[in-house]
Scaffold this active site. Sequence first.
Site, PDB file in Angstrom:
ATOM      1  N   LYS A 194     -26.859 -55.726  20.975  1.00 13.60           N
ATOM      2  CA  LYS A 194     -26.328 -54.471  20.885  1.00 13.60           C
ATOM      3  C   LYS A 194     -26.413 -53.953  19.340  1.00 13.60           C
ATOM      4  O   LYS A 194     -26.001 -54.457  18.620  1.00 13.60           O
ATOM      5  CB  LYS A 194     -24.814 -54.480  21.244  1.00 13.60           C
ATOM      6  CG  LYS A 194     -23.823 -53.361  20.999  1.00 13.60           C
ATOM      7  CD  LYS A 194     -22.421 -53.566  21.473  1.00 13.60           C
ATOM      8  CE  LYS A 194     -21.703 -52.442  21.122  1.00 13.60           C
ATOM      9  NZ  LYS A 194     -20.200 -52.573  21.507  1.00 13.60           N
ATOM     10  N   LYS A 248     -28.207 -52.886  24.667  1.00 13.71           N
ATOM     11  CA  LYS A 248     -27.851 -51.425  24.495  1.00 13.71           C
ATOM     12  C   LYS A 248     -27.855 -50.986  23.192  1.00 13.71           C
ATOM     13  O   LYS A 248     -27.872 -51.856  21.948  1.00 13.71           O
ATOM     14  CB  LYS A 248     -26.111 -51.662  24.600  1.00 13.71           C
ATOM     15  CG  LYS A 248     -25.094 -50.738  24.283  1.00 13.71           C
ATOM     16  CD  LYS A 248     -23.640 -51.229  24.577  1.00 13.71           C
ATOM     17  CE  LYS A 248     -22.965 -50.155  24.122  1.00 13.71           C
ATOM     18  NZ  LYS A 248     -21.619 -50.527  23.673  1.00 13.71           N
TER      19      LYS A 248
HETATM   20  C1  PBG Z   1     -16.585 -51.482  22.562  1.00 11.76           C
HETATM   21  C2  PBG Z   1     -17.659 -50.678  23.492  1.00 11.76           C
HETATM   22  C3  PBG Z   1     -18.454 -49.687  22.714  1.00 11.76           C
HETATM   23  C4  PBG Z   1     -19.312 -49.079  23.690  1.00 11.76           C
HETATM   24  C5  PBG Z   1     -19.010 -50.218  24.775  1.00 11.76           C
HETATM   25  N1  PBG Z   1     -18.107 -51.105  24.518  1.00 11.76           N
HETATM   26  C6  PBG Z   1     -18.277 -48.936  21.412  1.00 11.76           C
HETATM   27  C7  PBG Z   1     -18.760 -49.421  20.327  1.00 11.76           C
HETATM   28  O1  PBG Z   1     -19.131 -50.572  19.881  1.00 11.76           O
HETATM   29  O2  PBG Z   1     -18.352 -49.001  19.108  1.00 11.76           O
HETATM   30  C8  PBG Z   1     -20.328 -48.150  23.761  1.00 11.76           C
HETATM   31  C9  PBG Z   1     -20.379 -47.463  25.012  1.00 11.76           C
HETATM   32  C10 PBG Z   1     -21.017 -46.009  25.035  1.00 11.76           C
HETATM   33  O3  PBG Z   1     -21.516 -45.561  24.040  1.00 11.76           O
HETATM   34  O4  PBG Z   1     -21.229 -45.606  26.258  1.00 11.76           O
HETATM   35  N2  PBG Z   1     -16.957 -52.483  21.418  1.00 11.76           N
END
Ligand code: PBG
Length: 324
Positions: A194, A248
């Site tokens: 991520k 992601k």
């Molecule tokens: C929580 C989380 C996030 C997303 C999924 N789980 C936000 C972040 O890390 O700030 C992002 C999902 C999206 O942008 O559709 N940590």
Amino acid sequence: MNIRPRINRWTIARRNLNFATDIKSSLVQPHFVVAGSGVNQPIESMPGINRQSVDVLCETIAGDMALGITAHMLFAVVDHHDKDSTASKASLPDMPLQQAITRLRQEYGGEIVIMTDVCLCTATDHGHCGIVHNHEIDNDLTIPELCKIALSHASAGADYISASDMMDGRVKAIRNTLEEAGFTSTGILSYSVKYASAFYGPFRDAASSSPTFGDRGSHQMDIRSGYDEAILEAVSDESEGADIIMIKPAMTYLDVVRQVADAVTRPVAVYNVSGEYSMVMASTSEEQSTASLVREIFHSFKRAGADIIVSYHARATIAGNWLD
Ligand code: PBG
């Protein structure tokens, strides 16, 4: 570590998600759950996606299930007055997310796949994904809090605990917590790779989870980092007991998806994130143009090696027969 390959084949809905080869079966629809009743609140930057209270969410999911969308990712949007520095409310059994899980499991049994986001950021008053100690996000103080939340989701009936926090060692800790509590068929979807991406903006509006100071650079991956670190994260999560490995965002990391898919043995998921969705939606208001864009994007995910596609476009794609 106990490796439990049966987790991914436990129910018919899990098998259809993890092992089918068509795009439709690969799709996961995300949802935002809020407190109250009758709430169906549009998210301005994400046309077609709403924050919903449990009653409305269950109606929405009933519609999705009728369309054949059987996999769902649930995010809690926590009221301001329920937030604190440790996200203590996020693991309570009477919170909207836990109620939604319970109702959906009762209603659909093994016909639905319920994935639930586990992170602190939607329930902390500072908006960080972990416990803040001396102005830093403390890895090891955060792990027990994540485990509490994971256990509450498993108790309510979640199929996959979806750990999106990026703390080191949390997959192992969550797996141990689940095992000790007897949840031997609950899976873990790990957000293994991520990136600290600018494409999460609309999500943070939707979930009011932007950090009040600093950023997520100390735990999410540097956008410049190469394949070695991606593979390290993915392979270590797999060895700690992750059942699904996620990358992601999706569109700007297709090369990473291919590398990771070649390196791991578990199903690979991509998250077609909020900023990617908003970008496509802002580019045209013609349904046929959106359909062509989304179809092409989904094929690129499959070609890169994704088994599972989490996307805000899922419902419109199936409802509009965009894949045909
Ligand atoms: C929580 C989380 C996030 C997303 C999924 N789980 C936000 C972040 O890390 O700030 C992002 C999902 C999206 O942008 O559709 N940590």
